[in-house]
Design an enzyme around this catalytic site. Sequence first.
Site: not given
Ligand code: 13P
Length: 256
Positions: A11, A97, A99, A175
């Site tokens: 990220k 993704h 996000e 997350g």
């Molecule tokens: P986390 O492992 O921090 O929950 O994130 C997962 C993720 O979005 C991987 O692309």
Amino acid sequence: MRKKIVAGNWKMFKTNSEAVRLVQSLRTRVEKSPVKKNTVIVCPPYTALEKVSGILQGSGIQVGAQNLFWEEEGAYTGEISAKMIKSTGAKWVIIGHSERRRYFKEDENLIHRKIQIALKNKLKVIFCVGETLEEREENLTKDIVGNQVEWGLKDFTHQQLNQVVIAYEPVWAIGTGKTATPEQAQEVHAFIRDILNALFDDTVGRNMTILYGGSVKPQNAEGLFQQPDIDGGLIGGACLKADSFHRIIKAAEKVY
Ligand code: 13P
């Protein structure tokens, strides 16, 4: 046999010097306890792609980007093309993704175009799908995920689909520390195979690598990887430290 993969999505973390330290440390660990069976991928920010690719050369660890633009080139200030990504040594790209869907309003059509341009340029794709908490609570998980898979992959040939892996990432588990239980994840993974069988044919469902993502940690990785339809993980937070990412890689080596 489906390919098993442990991929790390960094990220928006790590400056170049931090990135160098992380992958050097990861490389050292992997040299001491080699990855024999599975594929390991790291996806740093664009700015570190070339450096990270250089450090990992010959280590067996592959590199991916986290996004790309849907056109070959042009007046698109601030954007990055598939060719630019390839020129760094990266072989993979994450597309769709949650996000990106949420903060950048990426919809199914745009995601489909991004997958198209990636494949055209011989980048392999980690295609992310997953429902939000509200959607799960309204019992819409299968509608949402089914729709994402259908639109994202529509009209691709078997040959193109061979260059794609799917990551099921329930948004409520990203997350948050709230992992889907192995059974919850397994149920959706099996459903995704059914959808692929219905859309294409059963070789596609059977051969597609489907990763789970969302709060995967060294402590819960093994339980997830033991599920029959889970072929590895897409790791966020836990891939930012060499030790925890390596422990997840070892969990996969143990299970698969
Ligand atoms: P986390 O492992 O921090 O929950 O994130 C997962 C993720 O979005 C991987 O692309």
